[in-house]
Design an enzyme around this catalytic site. Sequence first.
Site, PDB file in Angstrom:
ATOM      1  N   ALA A   4       9.773   2.608   6.919  1.00 25.56           N
ATOM      2  CA  ALA A   4       9.018   1.315   7.193  1.00 25.56           C
ATOM      3  C   ALA A   4       9.358   0.596   8.338  1.00 25.56           C
ATOM      4  O   ALA A   4       8.625   0.806   9.476  1.00 25.56           O
ATOM      5  CB  ALA A   4       9.514   0.389   5.832  1.00 25.56           C
ATOM      6  N   ARG A   5      10.467   0.125   8.554  1.00 29.22           N
ATOM      7  CA  ARG A   5      10.915  -0.467   9.745  1.00 29.22           C
ATOM      8  C   ARG A   5      12.379  -0.345   9.979  1.00 29.22           C
ATOM      9  O   ARG A   5      13.117  -0.668   9.211  1.00 29.22           O
ATOM     10  CB  ARG A   5      10.506  -2.168   9.594  1.00 29.22           C
ATOM     11  N   GLU A  26      14.401   1.630  19.400  1.00 27.33           N
ATOM     12  CA  GLU A  26      13.658   3.001  19.533  1.00 27.33           C
ATOM     13  C   GLU A  26      13.473   3.184  20.955  1.00 27.33           C
ATOM     14  O   GLU A  26      13.068   2.124  21.599  1.00 27.33           O
ATOM     15  CB  GLU A  26      12.430   3.031  18.683  1.00 27.33           C
ATOM     16  N   ARG A  59       0.859  -1.270  -0.003  1.00 24.83           N
ATOM     17  CA  ARG A  59      -0.104  -0.007  -0.018  1.00 24.83           C
ATOM     18  C   ARG A  59       0.771   1.306   0.030  1.00 24.83           C
ATOM     19  O   ARG A  59       0.744   2.166  -0.701  1.00 24.83           O
ATOM     20  CB  ARG A  59      -1.069  -0.140   1.162  1.00 24.83           C
ATOM     21  N   HIS A  63       9.961   8.632  14.303  1.00 21.75           N
ATOM     22  CA  HIS A  63       8.967   7.340  13.929  1.00 21.75           C
ATOM     23  C   HIS A  63       7.742   8.302  14.001  1.00 21.75           C
ATOM     24  O   HIS A  63       6.685   8.058  14.691  1.00 21.75           O
ATOM     25  CB  HIS A  63       8.861   6.390  15.007  1.00 21.75           C
ATOM     26  N   ASP A 112       9.740  -6.122  -5.682  1.00 23.29           N
ATOM     27  CA  ASP A 112       8.867  -6.944  -4.778  1.00 23.29           C
ATOM     28  C   ASP A 112       8.555  -8.288  -5.416  1.00 23.29           C
ATOM     29  O   ASP A 112       7.928  -8.271  -6.694  1.00 23.29           O
ATOM     30  CB  ASP A 112       7.689  -6.186  -4.794  1.00 23.29           C
ATOM     31  N   ASP A 137      13.096   7.280   9.650  1.00 21.77           N
ATOM     32  CA  ASP A 137      11.989   7.742  10.522  1.00 21.77           C
ATOM     33  C   ASP A 137      11.840   6.546  11.598  1.00 21.77           C
ATOM     34  O   ASP A 137      11.124   6.661  12.555  1.00 21.77           O
ATOM     35  CB  ASP A 137      10.614   7.746   9.753  1.00 21.77           C
ATOM     36  N   ALA A 145       2.888   7.669  11.190  1.00 18.36           N
ATOM     37  CA  ALA A 145       1.320   7.688  11.207  1.00 18.36           C
ATOM     38  C   ALA A 145       0.870   8.763  11.975  1.00 18.36           C
ATOM     39  O   ALA A 145      -0.246   8.695  12.383  1.00 18.36           O
ATOM     40  CB  ALA A 145       0.942   6.415  11.946  1.00 18.36           C
TER      41      ALA A 145
END
Length: 532
Positions: A233-234, A263, A153, A282, A173, A258, A285
């Site tokens: 992302a991660r 963390e 997404r 981070h 991907d 980010d 969102a």
Amino acid sequence: MIQMKIVVADRISQKGVEFFKAQDGFEVIEAYGSSKEQLLEIVPDVKAIVVRSETKVDRDVLAAAKELVAVGRAGVGVDNIDIDGATESGVVVMNTPGGNTIATAELTFTHLLCGARPIVQACETMRQGKWDRKKFPGTELRSKTLAVLGMGRIGSEVAKRAKAFEMKVIAYDPYLTESRAETMGVEIADIGTAFAEADYITVHMPLTDSTRGMINTEAIARMKTGVRIFNCARGGIIDESALAEGLNSGKIAAAGLDVYAEEPLASDSPLRNIQNLVLTPHLGASTQEAQESVGFEIAESITQVLQGGPARNAVNMPSVDSATLEALQPYMSLGGKLGSVLQQATTAQVETIRISLWGPVNELDNKPLARAIQLGYLRRISGDNLSDVNAPAKMKDLGVSIEIVNSTAEVDYTDFIELQAVCSDGNTVSVSGTIMGKESLPRLVQFNGRSIEANLGGNLLILYNRDTPGIVGLLGTILGKDSVNIANMSLSRAEGEMNALTIFELDTSLSKEATSEILANPDINDLIFIQA
């Protein structure tokens, strides 16, 4: 009414909390900022736990939460939840992959723009009273090649924005199809090509054993000098030491992060001192819209599960969209009931359950249906902590394999599901059903190949008997003496055969004495009682 307790361990949108509170039978415990010890004291009788990224739901929490049904993550990443432990406990873990898609995509592109034009660094000098126009040359995005690693997404939304900036987009991907790539106007590339050709690289993949450290010293050596790298992302996908070395040496012109391997990022982390690296804490969102969306979405998803509905966006079981779930629901109800009938009708050791499907259900994702059937089969024999999350594992423990057959053979029904239990003694037991009417009521329409019709909502007494007069009267008399009411009856007999199949729908169970009296009659060959 027994209250179902829901612990909201991390702050989510107030709309989500209010949605929980508006449901009948829910008790909401807002336990923001609880320590692990406090959480362990709260959870023994809770049905659901809602978290963001702060609270960890580990094996200790799962073991303490004896009644737990669901864990909901208001966001995408589930690194703070023990997925394997939840699956073993039959606890469904759900996230909200769509709620923060735009927010994270926009932040990614913000980082990408800051990598192209050193806005953050220039701003810092302006605050110091300087005017260093010549110190901060940038580069244009137009005509540059962006490699998007992961076209889910968020990756897809980033690619869409890159196309608007007239960038060439290549995508790595393993699950991206040629048709999807063509529709989006991107080129599929292997990872080596992506590293070698990209001017900009952005990561949008989960952290797994295969993606951990995938951008490392070796990978960076294969990239262009002056490449720009971004990760929203991660943490852990990029080797931070290798990134720092590449930035300091000039191999990497700029980067933006980010997310981090640990963390919060340590205050003395060397990353904080690299001038051509933009860091954010981070924030993927962290927009008002995204927080409203994920908080409300996870509240809806957990409510649906606790009220007996299917799980949306489950990460430890097959997940389908809401429209598919709605279409599947009548079949899942039918399949679960047929699975229970099959288990109770089978006495020998089952080696394989073959699920054969006819009609429109063939066009839908059959994984949730298969789990519903397995759950129905196990419902009376597997003990506690059973759910469609761990049902396949429990079936495997029993040594029962599952086969699914999409059939096109002609049958008398538009929708038709047949379950066959292939037993170790060579025999096969089969039950078949369909859904009928506007309310899609589940009906049993075949038993061991014999046409019969019965509701699948109550107790069933199934008899094989000699086709002689007086059998129905005999049964009526015995059941009457036992105070068991007959709700319905269906008879199946084939021309020329001496044996008939009779199914009685009963309001209650019959006693052992009544069972013995029925079996004592020489005209009764077999009796099977199915409990609802």
